[in-house]
Design a protein around this motif. Structure first.
Motif, PDB file in Angstrom:
ATOM      1  N   ALA A 137       0.235  17.410  17.330  1.00 10.08           N
ATOM      2  CA  ALA A 137      -0.191  16.031  17.577  1.00 10.08           C
ATOM      3  C   ALA A 137      -0.282  15.695  19.060  1.00 10.08           C
ATOM      4  O   ALA A 137      -0.963  14.750  19.438  1.00 10.08           O
ATOM      5  N   GLY A 138       0.404  16.453  19.887  1.00 14.70           N
ATOM      6  CA  GLY A 138       0.380  16.163  21.315  1.00 14.70           C
ATOM      7  C   GLY A 138       1.298  17.107  22.051  1.00 14.70           C
ATOM      8  O   GLY A 138       1.528  18.229  21.618  1.00 14.70           O
ATOM      9  N   SER A 139       1.875  16.632  23.170  1.00 12.98           N
ATOM     10  CA  SER A 139       2.819  17.435  23.947  1.00 12.98           C
ATOM     11  C   SER A 139       4.210  17.265  23.349  1.00 12.98           C
ATOM     12  O   SER A 139       4.598  16.167  22.987  1.00 12.98           O
ATOM     13  N   TYR A 140       4.932  18.350  23.300  1.00 10.84           N
ATOM     14  CA  TYR A 140       6.278  18.316  22.738  1.00 10.84           C
ATOM     15  C   TYR A 140       7.307  18.864  23.727  1.00 10.84           C
ATOM     16  O   TYR A 140       6.978  19.663  24.601  1.00 10.84           O
ATOM     17  N   ILE A 141       8.557  18.453  23.519  1.00 13.46           N
ATOM     18  CA  ILE A 141       9.715  19.094  24.143  1.00 13.46           C
ATOM     19  C   ILE A 141      10.449  19.739  22.980  1.00 13.46           C
ATOM     20  O   ILE A 141      10.856  19.048  22.043  1.00 13.46           O
ATOM     21  N   ASP A 142      10.573  21.078  22.977  1.00 15.84           N
ATOM     22  CA  ASP A 142      11.075  21.731  21.760  1.00 15.84           C
ATOM     23  C   ASP A 142      12.251  22.676  22.013  1.00 15.84           C
ATOM     24  O   ASP A 142      12.635  23.451  21.151  1.00 15.84           O
ATOM     25  N   LYS A 143      12.810  22.630  23.227  1.00 15.57           N
ATOM     26  CA  LYS A 143      13.892  23.569  23.515  1.00 15.57           C
ATOM     27  C   LYS A 143      14.990  22.888  24.323  1.00 15.57           C
ATOM     28  O   LYS A 143      15.721  23.538  25.070  1.00 15.57           O
ATOM     29  N   ALA A 144      15.080  21.569  24.188  1.00  8.50           N
ATOM     30  CA  ALA A 144      16.047  20.819  24.994  1.00  8.50           C
ATOM     31  C   ALA A 144      17.269  20.482  24.156  1.00  8.50           C
ATOM     32  O   ALA A 144      17.157  20.198  22.969  1.00  8.50           O
ATOM     33  N   ALA A 145      18.433  20.482  24.780  1.00  5.39           N
ATOM     34  CA  ALA A 145      19.662  20.122  24.091  1.00  5.39           C
ATOM     35  C   ALA A 145      19.759  18.602  24.029  1.00  5.39           C
ATOM     36  O   ALA A 145      19.759  17.926  25.059  1.00  5.39           O
TER      37      ALA A 145
ATOM     38  N   GLU B  23      -2.490  10.123  34.406  1.00  8.94           N
ATOM     39  CA  GLU B  23      -3.424  10.953  35.173  1.00  8.94           C
ATOM     40  C   GLU B  23      -2.639  12.059  35.854  1.00  8.94           C
ATOM     41  O   GLU B  23      -1.431  11.959  36.014  1.00  8.94           O
ATOM     42  N   SER B  24      -3.341  13.112  36.260  1.00  8.08           N
ATOM     43  CA  SER B  24      -2.649  14.264  36.842  1.00  8.08           C
ATOM     44  C   SER B  24      -1.945  13.859  38.136  1.00  8.08           C
ATOM     45  O   SER B  24      -2.454  13.007  38.880  1.00  8.08           O
ATOM     46  N   PRO B  25      -0.785  14.460  38.414  1.00  6.43           N
ATOM     47  CA  PRO B  25      -0.084  14.175  39.676  1.00  6.43           C
ATOM     48  C   PRO B  25      -0.969  14.456  40.878  1.00  6.43           C
ATOM     49  O   PRO B  25      -0.999  13.680  41.824  1.00  6.43           O
ATOM     50  N   VAL B  26      -1.688  15.577  40.843  1.00 13.09           N
ATOM     51  CA  VAL B  26      -2.696  15.835  41.870  1.00 13.09           C
ATOM     52  C   VAL B  26      -3.933  15.068  41.414  1.00 13.09           C
ATOM     53  O   VAL B  26      -4.502  15.385  40.375  1.00 13.09           O
ATOM     54  N   PRO B  27      -4.339  14.063  42.169  1.00 12.93           N
ATOM     55  CA  PRO B  27      -5.358  13.145  41.656  1.00 12.93           C
ATOM     56  C   PRO B  27      -6.655  13.856  41.271  1.00 12.93           C
ATOM     57  O   PRO B  27      -7.070  14.815  41.931  1.00 12.93           O
ATOM     58  N   GLY B  28      -7.245  13.371  40.170  1.00 13.47           N
ATOM     59  CA  GLY B  28      -8.587  13.804  39.805  1.00 13.47           C
ATOM     60  C   GLY B  28      -8.681  15.090  39.014  1.00 13.47           C
ATOM     61  O   GLY B  28      -9.763  15.519  38.653  1.00 13.47           O
ATOM     62  N   ARG B  29      -7.577  15.750  38.757  1.00 11.19           N
ATOM     63  CA  ARG B  29      -7.671  17.026  38.034  1.00 11.19           C
ATOM     64  C   ARG B  29      -7.890  16.807  36.549  1.00 11.19           C
ATOM     65  O   ARG B  29      -8.670  17.516  35.921  1.00 11.19           O
ATOM     66  N   TRP B  30      -7.152  15.877  35.976  1.00  9.75           N
ATOM     67  CA  TRP B  30      -7.317  15.581  34.546  1.00  9.75           C
ATOM     68  C   TRP B  30      -6.701  14.242  34.216  1.00  9.75           C
ATOM     69  O   TRP B  30      -5.961  13.667  35.032  1.00  9.75           O
ATOM     70  N   SER B  31      -7.005  13.781  33.002  1.00 12.59           N
ATOM     71  CA  SER B  31      -6.355  12.589  32.472  1.00 12.59           C
ATOM     72  C   SER B  31      -5.855  12.927  31.082  1.00 12.59           C
ATOM     73  O   SER B  31      -6.380  13.834  30.433  1.00 12.59           O
ATOM     74  N   MET B  32      -4.844  12.194  30.629  1.00 16.51           N
ATOM     75  CA  MET B  32      -4.416  12.337  29.247  1.00 16.51           C
ATOM     76  C   MET B  32      -4.571  11.008  28.539  1.00 16.51           C
ATOM     77  O   MET B  32      -4.380   9.947  29.139  1.00 16.51           O
ATOM     78  N   TYR B  33      -4.909  11.097  27.256  1.00 20.71           N
ATOM     79  CA  TYR B  33      -5.181   9.898  26.466  1.00 20.71           C
ATOM     80  C   TYR B  33      -4.274   9.864  25.242  1.00 20.71           C
ATOM     81  O   TYR B  33      -3.814  10.906  24.768  1.00 20.71           O
ATOM     82  N   LEU B  34      -4.076   8.640  24.750  1.00 21.94           N
ATOM     83  CA  LEU B  34      -3.195   8.454  23.600  1.00 21.94           C
ATOM     84  C   LEU B  34      -3.871   7.531  22.593  1.00 21.94           C
ATOM     85  O   LEU B  34      -4.427   6.497  22.975  1.00 21.94           O
ATOM     86  N   CYS B  35      -3.812   7.907  21.324  1.00 22.52           N
ATOM     87  CA  CYS B  35      -4.330   7.055  20.263  1.00 22.52           C
ATOM     88  C   CYS B  35      -3.211   6.105  19.820  1.00 22.52           C
ATOM     89  O   CYS B  35      -2.119   6.557  19.464  1.00 22.52           O
ATOM     90  N   CYS B  38      -2.553   6.725  15.573  1.00 19.31           N
ATOM     91  CA  CYS B  38      -1.895   7.920  15.002  1.00 19.31           C
ATOM     92  C   CYS B  38      -1.062   8.662  16.049  1.00 19.31           C
ATOM     93  O   CYS B  38      -0.478   9.693  15.748  1.00 19.31           O
ATOM     94  N   PHE B  39      -1.015   8.147  17.260  1.00 17.94           N
ATOM     95  CA  PHE B  39      -0.225   8.732  18.355  1.00 17.94           C
ATOM     96  C   PHE B  39      -0.621  10.166  18.687  1.00 17.94           C
ATOM     97  O   PHE B  39       0.186  10.949  19.166  1.00 17.94           O
ATOM     98  N   TYR B  40      -1.864  10.486  18.406  1.00 16.77           N
ATOM     99  CA  TYR B  40      -2.392  11.765  18.874  1.00 16.77           C
ATOM    100  C   TYR B  40      -2.638  11.640  20.373  1.00 16.77           C
ATOM    101  O   TYR B  40      -3.065  10.590  20.853  1.00 16.77           O
ATOM    102  N   SER B  41      -2.324  12.695  21.130  1.00 16.99           N
ATOM    103  CA  SER B  41      -2.608  12.666  22.567  1.00 16.99           C
ATOM    104  C   SER B  41      -3.347  13.929  22.973  1.00 16.99           C
ATOM    105  O   SER B  41      -3.233  14.963  22.304  1.00 16.99           O
ATOM    106  N   TRP B  42      -4.123  13.831  24.011  1.00 17.39           N
ATOM    107  CA  TRP B  42      -4.887  14.995  24.469  1.00 17.39           C
ATOM    108  C   TRP B  42      -5.216  14.897  25.947  1.00 17.39           C
ATOM    109  O   TRP B  42      -5.166  13.820  26.526  1.00 17.39           O
ATOM    110  N   ARG B  43      -5.505  16.067  26.511  1.00 11.12           N
ATOM    111  CA  ARG B  43      -5.824  16.152  27.944  1.00 11.12           C
ATOM    112  C   ARG B  43      -7.335  16.362  28.077  1.00 11.12           C
ATOM    113  O   ARG B  43      -7.932  17.071  27.258  1.00 11.12           O
ATOM    114  N   SER B  44      -7.891  15.767  29.103  1.00 11.28           N
ATOM    115  CA  SER B  44      -9.356  15.831  29.252  1.00 11.28           C
ATOM    116  C   SER B  44      -9.860  17.263  29.428  1.00 11.28           C
ATOM    117  O   SER B  44     -11.002  17.568  29.101  1.00 11.28           O
ATOM    118  N   THR B  45      -9.000  18.162  29.910  1.00 11.72           N
ATOM    119  CA  THR B  45      -9.453  19.532  30.175  1.00 11.72           C
ATOM    120  C   THR B  45      -9.240  20.471  28.984  1.00 11.72           C
ATOM    121  O   THR B  45      -9.491  21.662  29.098  1.00 11.72           O
TER     122      THR B  45
END
Lengths: 472, 81, 472
Positions: A137-145, B23-35, B38-45
C-alpha cells in the motif's frame, strides 16, 4: 561478545566480507526491494547490502539483508561465520538458559544528538522510505523494535513489550500499525482503549541484530525481551530512556520515534507482501501519531525484505521460532533432540526425537500443534529419528523415503486453528493439519525391516576433521 | 522550483482525494502522493505498475465502498465502567 | 566435450581443485570407506579422493567420490562447476534428445597393455579391493559397467547391455553378482540358462564418468547405453572389443575382466550396505568365473561409497533417475516442468507442473507411480507449482507450508508395489504410497486465498546478475 549498535555489526560484516556497498545513484523503487530479493534468491550465504547514494537524498543510507544469510546469522551470535545451522540452534538454545540477564542503563545514547518535535517531523526526509513489493500500500517500516508498556502496570519492566510489527507510513508523522490481538502489544492497546486512553509507544529503528531477533520471539507476557537479549548476546543489554514517553529503548538505535496509538481509531492499512509469499489483504487497523523523533547524525535506515521464502525474514525468525518450540516440547519430552520450525515461521516444522516407545513420535508431533505458537502454525509436522539432522533437508527427504509408511505414519487432524494469513486455510484461520512420522517403528510397534541400518564406517569422524582442514 | 502537479486519481481506488505527501529532500527529484480514501501512497519516480490507475491490476484495486467492511484488527473494546 | 578416460577426468577435477590426494600410508579398512563417507557428510561440493599409498600394495591406487558432488557432476557434463542442479537437469534432458549417437570403435585401447589369464589371475593383487561398510560380506566391486549380450540375439548391438550391479569378490578370479530379474542382465541370464549355457560377461573397471552414469539409467531393452553416452557427452562414445568374449567395452577403461556367469549357480551373497541406508540381507545369487584380465599399467581402482544418503551414489543416480521420469511424464503431460526424483533413487520425488485444471496435479503424481520406475519407487510424490524449483528444498517446504491443505491434498494409495529394499514395506515389496499436492488450487477447484501472491520486485533478475558478479 555483544555489538554496541548497528554500525558495529556492519563493521564486523565488512571485515568478514559479508557487506556489499552500492554507491551508484539509485532510485529506491524498484531497486532496493529487487536487490534484497535477488541476494536471497542467489544464496544462503549472501552479504548485507548498503545503499548510500539514494535519489533525492543528500546523505541518506539504507541497509537491507543485515541478517539475511547463515554466515550473517552466525556473526550475530558472535560465532565463526561458517558455523552450521544446527550448531547455531544448539548455541542459541543453550544461551537461552541464562535468561534473565539484567539490563545495563546508560543515558548518553547517540540518538540524543538530534531532536525534532511536532510539525518539524518529516519521516520521509529523515529516512529513505520506499515501497518494498510491487503492490504494497505504500512505504513501510518493518524491522523496528516497537516498545510499549502495560497501561495497568506501567512500572513493570518485564511487562514492557519489545516487538516487531509492520508499520505503514501514512504521513510525515502519521503511521498505521498491525498489533495482532494475540500479541503483547495487542493486550496493551486493549487495556488503553478500555481505559479510554491513547497508548504511548516508542519505535527504535536501526539496531544491532540481537534485539531485532528477540523482539520477534514468542516470550511469555512478563518476560523482558531486553533480559533475553542479554542472555543471547552473553552480556547485559544496554538500554536508555526515551525522553518523551520514558520507554526503555536500545541504547544504540539510529532513530527513536515517540508517539501514541490513538485509542478507538481504525483505518485501512495494507495490503502488504507477507512472509507467506502472499499479500495480507486490507484491514482496518490502529493509527499512530508521532510527536517526537531523536536520531544520530546521518541515521541508517535498516529495513528487511519480506515475501516468498527465503528472505531475510526467514533467517531472523528461524531460530527464534525453533528454539521456543524446542524448549516447550523438552519440558515433557526430554527425548526431543532438535526442532527446525523455520519454514514459513513454523507452518511446517521438523522435529528430531529419540522415541520412547511405539507411537511416541506421533504424540510429539501432536503436542507441537498445541503449544502456544503451534496453535497458529505447525500445519505440517515431520518427525525424524535422533540420528537425522532436521536442518539437513536431504536427510529429512531420506527419512520420508525409507521410514514413512503412509498406512501407518500419516495423522490428519481436522479443522484446527491456523493463522489467517495461511492462504490455503478455509475459512481463513481453519485448516486440517498433518503429522508425517518418519521415525523408525519401535516396540510395541513391530513392522518393516529396520534392524540392519548402515552406520558410518569406523573413523568417519576423524576423516571429517581431516578433510575439513584440507578444504579450508 | 515549480509546485509539482498532483495527480488527479488514486491508482488503487480511483478516487480523487490525492494530496502531496512530501517532496524529496534534494529539491525537484521526486514527490510522493497520498490517497485520502484508501491511504495508498506512491512516488512520482516509481514504475507504472504502482502509479498508473489504468494498469493497476484488478486483483489489487480497492472499491471505496468495501473499506468500511474490512475486518477491524484488533476489535475496539468497550470502555471500562 | 568428452573425457577420454578416468585419468583425463581426474586431471580436470584436479584443475578445478576438486581432487584431493592422500599419500600417507593407510590400511584400506576402515579408512577408505570412512573418508568417502566423511566427504559426503561434510558438503555437497566436495572433491574426489585419490589414495596412492595403500598398505600391502607397491603402486595400488584407489579413487573414491569421483562424481560425489554437484561441482563434479557438472564437470562430468562439461559444464562450469558452479552450474545449479536445476540447470544440470535441463541440460541432461536436452542432450538426451540427441539419442542415439553412433559409437566410435578403436582397437588401440590402453587396457591392451597387460593381460593375465586363468590361474595367473589375482584380482586382489591387481586392484586394492576393500570392505566398504562395517558389515558388508566382503570386498565388492560396485561401480563397474558389466557388459552382456542377448544369447538369443548375439549380434544385436542394441540388445547388448551395459549396467552396474554389485559384485562380491569371492576369490582371486571368482565373483558373486546380483542380476535382478527386472534388469536387462537378468533377462540375458535367464535366456542363457534356458539354453543350458553360461553367460559370457565383461566387467570394465575405472571409466570416464558418463558411461558409469548412463549404465545406471533405466533405458529400454533395445536402447544402447553407449549410444546414450554419446548423446550425453555430445560426441560418439569410444568402445573397443574385449579380446576373449567379444563384448564391446569402454576404450578408456582401467581394467577389463572377462568371464562368465556360471549357469544355475546360486550361492550366498551379501549382505551389502545399500543406497537405502540399510543392509540388503543375504540372498543366493549367481557366480562368475573370470578367465582373462586386461589392464593398463598401474590401474586405478575406481570405487563408490554407498549407504545412508547422501553419498556418491545419490549424485550418480540423481539425474539419471529424474530425467527418464520427466521424459515419460512429459509425453502425456507436457505441463510437467521438472522432476527431482533423487531421494533414495526416487522413493521420494518432487515434480513441478503447470496444472491444466483443478485436480490435475494429483493425476500427475499418481501417473509417476505407474511409470516403469515408479512401480518400484515413488512412494512419496510431492507436486509443486511451476514457479517452484523442485531442486530447492527450502522452496518445496514453503509450498507444503502454504499451499498444501491436508483435507484436500493428501492422496493415499493402499498396498502398491515397491522395491523390496524399502525397509518400511510390509510384506517386503508392498506399501501404501502418498501424493502430497502442494500446488495452488485452480478452477474448478475454488478454495483458499491465493490470488495475491507476492511476485519478485521489478528488476530482480538484473540485480541477481549484478550481485552474482560482485560475489565472484
Amino acid at each position: 561478545m555483544a555489538y554496541r549498535d548497528l554500525r558495529d555489526f556492519l563493521a564486523t560484516l565488512d571485515e568478514n566480507g559479508q557487506l556489499v556497498r552500492l554507491t551508484d545513484p539509485l532510485r529506491p523503487e524498484p531497486h532496493f526491494g529487487a536487490a534484497a530479493r535477488a541476494v536471497a534468491n542467489l544464496t544462503d550465504r549472501g552479504p548485507a547490502l548498503q545503499f548510500d547514494n539514494i535519489d533525492g537524498y543528500e546523505r541518506s543510507r539504507a541497509v537491507l539483508n543485515a541478517v539475511g544469510s547463515w554466515p550473517n546469522h552466525a556473526l550475530m551470535l558472535g560465532l565463526d561465520k561458517d558455523t552450521p545451522v544446527k550448531e547455531q540452534f544448539f548455541e542459541f538454545a543453550r544461551r537461552g538458559d541464562d535468561f534473565p540477564v539484567e539490563v545495563e542503563r546508560a543515558d548518553d545514547a547517540p540518538w540524543r544528538e538530534h531532536t525534532l518535535d511536532g510539525d518539524e517531523i518529516n519521516l520521509f526526509h529523515l529516512l529513505p522510505l520506499f515501497r518494498l513489493n510491487r503492490y504494497d500500500a505504500g512505504s513501510y517500516i518493518d524491522k523496528a523494535a516497537v516498545v510499549t508498556r502495560d497501561p495497568d502496570d506501567p512500572e513493570h519492566f518485564g511487562k514492557q513489550n519489545v516487538g516487531i510489527y509492520r508499520i505503514q507510513v501514512k504521513g510525515k508523522a502519521r503511521l498505521g500499525i498491525q498489533p495482532v490481538p494475540a500479541h503483547d502489544i495487542g493486550l496493551h492497546l486493549r487495556k488503553a482503549e478500555e481505559r479510554g486512553e491513547n497508548l504511548p509507544m516508542a519505535i527504535a529503528i536501526g539496531n544491532e541484530p540481537v534485539i531485532t531477533t528477540i523482539a520477534g520471539m514468542p516470550l511469555a507476557y512478563d518476560e523482558s525481551e531486553y533480559e533475553f537479549a542479554g542472555a543471547v548476546q552473553g552480556s547485559p543489554y544496554r538500554i536508555a530512556k526515551a525522553p518523551l514517553t520514558g520507554m526503555d529503548v536500545p541504547y544504540g538505535s539510529e532513530v527513536v520515534i515517540e508517539g501514541e496509538i490513538i485509542g478507538g481509531v481504525r483505518e485501512i492499512e495494507g495490503p502488504f507482501g507477507e512472509f507467506t509469499g502472499f499479500y495480507s489483504g486490507g484491514r482496518r487497523q490502529p493509527v499512530i501519531k508521532v510527536h517526537r523523533v531523536s536520531y544520530r547524525t546521518d541515521p541508517i535506515f535498516e529495513h528487511l525484505y519480506i515475501g516468498r521464502p527465503w528472505t531475510e525474514l526467514d533467517y531472523t525468525v528461524a531460530l527464534n521460532t525453533s528454539v521456543p518450540l524446542y524448549r516447550q516440547l523438552k519440558q515433557d519430552y526430554p527425548e526431543v533432540v532438535a526442532v527446525n520450525a523455520m519454514y514459513t515461521h513454523g507452518l511446517l516444522g521438523i522435529i528430531s526425537v529419540r522415541p520412547r516407545y511405539g507411537g511416541f513420535a506421533k504424540a510429539v508431533g501432536m503436542r507441537a500443534m498445541t503449544v502456544p505458537h503451534g496453535l497458529g502454525y505447525c500445519k505440517v509436522i515431520i518427525i525424524v529419528d535422533d540420528t537425522v539432522d532436521p536442518f539437513n533437508l536431504a536427510q529429512v527427504m531420506w527419512s520420508l523415503s525409507v521410514k514413512l509408511h503412509p498406512a501407518h505414519d500419516l495423522v490428519v487432524l481436522p479443522d484446527l486453528s491456523i493463522l489467517p494469513l495461511d492462504p490455503s486455510s478455509e475459512p481463513p484461520g481453519i485448516s486440517h493439519k498433518v503429522v508425517l512420522d518418519a521415525t523408525t517403528p519401535i516396540a510395541p510397534e513391530q513392522r518393516g525391516h529396520f534392524s540392519q541400518e548402515v552406520d558410518a564406517p569406523a573413523e568417519t569422524e576423524a576423516w571429517e576433521n581431516r578433510i575439513k582442514e584440507l578444504l579450508r | 522550483m515549480s509546485t509539482p502537479t498532483i495527480p488527479d486519481t488514486c491508482p488503487r481506488c480511483d478516487t480523487h482525494e490525492v494530496s502531496l505527501l512530501t517532496e524529496s529532500p534534494v529539491p525537484g527529484r521526486w514527490s510522493m502522493y497520498l490517497c485520502g480514501v484508501c491511504f495508498y501512497s506512491w512516488r512520482s519516480t516509481e514504475p507504472g505498475y504502482a502509479t498508473d490507475p489504468a494498469t493497476y491490476p484488478a486483483a489489487f484495486k480497492i472499491d471505496p465502498v468495501d473499506i468500511p467492511k474490512m475486518p477491524v484488527v484488533p476489535s475496539i473494546p468497550a470502555r471500562r465502567a | 566435450m568428452a573425457y577420454e578416460d578416468l585419468r583425463e577426468f581426474l586431471a580436470t577435477l584436479d584443475k578445478n581443485a576438486q581432487l584431493l590426494r592422500f599419500s600417507d600410508p593407510l590400511s584400506p579398512e576402515p579408512h577408505l570407506g570412512a573418508a568417502a563417507r566423511a566427504v559426503s557428510n561434510l558438503t555437497d561440493r566436495g572433491p574426489a579422493l585419490l589414495f596412492d599409498n595403500l598398505d600391502g600394495y607397491e603402486r595400488g591406487r584407489v579413487v573414491l567420490n569421483v562424481v560425489g558432488s554437484w561441482p563434479n557432476h557438472a564437470l562430468m557434463l562439461g559444464l562450469d562447476k558452479d552450474t545449479p542442479v536445476k540447470e544440470q537437469f535441463f541440460e541432461f534432458a536436452r542432450r538426451w534428445d540427441a539419442f542415439p549417437v553412433e559409437v566410435g570403435r578403436r582397437e588401440d585401447a590402453p587396457w591392451r597393455e597387460h593381460t593375465v589369464e586363468g590361474d595367473d589371475i589375482d584380482l586382489f593383487h591387481l586392484l586394492p579391493l576393500f570392505r566398504l561398510n562395517r558389515y558388508d560380506a566382503g570386498t565388492y566391486i560396485d561401480k563397474a559397467p558389466v557388459i552382456s549380450r542377448d544369447p538369443d540375439d548375439w549380434d544385436n548391438f542394441d540388445a547388448q547391455n551395459v549396467g552396474i550391479y554389485r559384485i562380491q569378490v569371492k576369490g582371486k578370479a571368482r565373483l558373486g553378482i546380483q542380476p535382478l530379474p527386472t534388469h536387462d542382465i537378468g533377462l540375458h541370464l535367464r535366456k542363457a540358462e534356458e539354453r543350458g549355457e553360461n553367460l559370457p560377461v565383461a566387467i570394465a573397471v575405472g571409466n570416464e564418468p558418463v558411461i558409469t552414469t548412463v549404465a545406471g539409467m533405466p533405458l529400454m531393452y533395445d536402447q544402447s547405453e553407449y549410444e546414450m553416452a554419446g548423446a550425453i557427452q555430445g560426441s560418439p562414445y569410444r568402445i573397443a572389443k574385449a579380446p576373449l568374449t567379444g563384448m564391446d567395452v569402454p576404450w578408456g577403461a582401467e581394467a577389463v575382466l572377462e568371464g562368465e556367469i556360471v549357469a544355475y549357480s546360486r550361492e550366498v551373497e551379501g549382505p551389502f550396505g545399500e543406497f537405502t541406508g540399510y543392509y540388503s540381507g543375504g540372498r543366493r545369487q549367481p557366480v562368475i568365473t573370470i578367465h582373462r584380465v586386461s589392464y593398463r599399467t598401474d590401474p586405478i581402482f575406481e570405487h563408490l561409497y554407498l549407504g545412508r544418503p547422501w553419498t556418491e551414489m545419490d549424485y550418480t543416480l540423481a539425474l539419471n533417475t529424474s530425467v527418464p521420469l520427466y521424459q515419460q511424464l512429459k509425453k502425456d503431460f507436457p505441463e510437467v516442468v521438472a522432476v527431482n526424483a533423487m531421494y533414495t533413487q526416487g522413493l521420494l520425488g518432487i515434480i513441478s507442473v503447470r496444472p491444466r485444471y483443478g485436480g490435475f496435479a494429483k493425476a500427475v503424481g499418481v501417473r509417476a507411480m505407474t511409470t516403469p520406475h515408479g512401480l518400484g519407487y515413488c512412494k512419496v510424490i510431492i507436486v509443486v507449482d511451476e514457479t517452484v524449483d523442485p531442486f530447492n528444498l527450502a522452496q518445496v517446504m514453503w509450498s507444503l507450508s502454504v499451499k498444501f491443505h491436508p483435507a484436500h491434498d493428501l492422496v493415499v494409495l493402499p498396498d502398491l508395489s515397491i522395491l523390496p529394499l524399502d525397509p518400511s514395506s510390509e510384506p517386503a515389496g508392498i506399501t501404501h504410497k502418498v501424493v502430497l499436492d502442494a500446488t495452488t488450487p485452480i478452477a474448478p477447484e475454488q478454495r483458499g486465498h491465493f490470488s495475491q501472491e507476492v511476485d519478485a520486485p521489478a528488476e530482480t533478475e538484473a540485480w541477481e546478475n549484478r550481485i552474482k558478479q560482485l560475489l565472484k
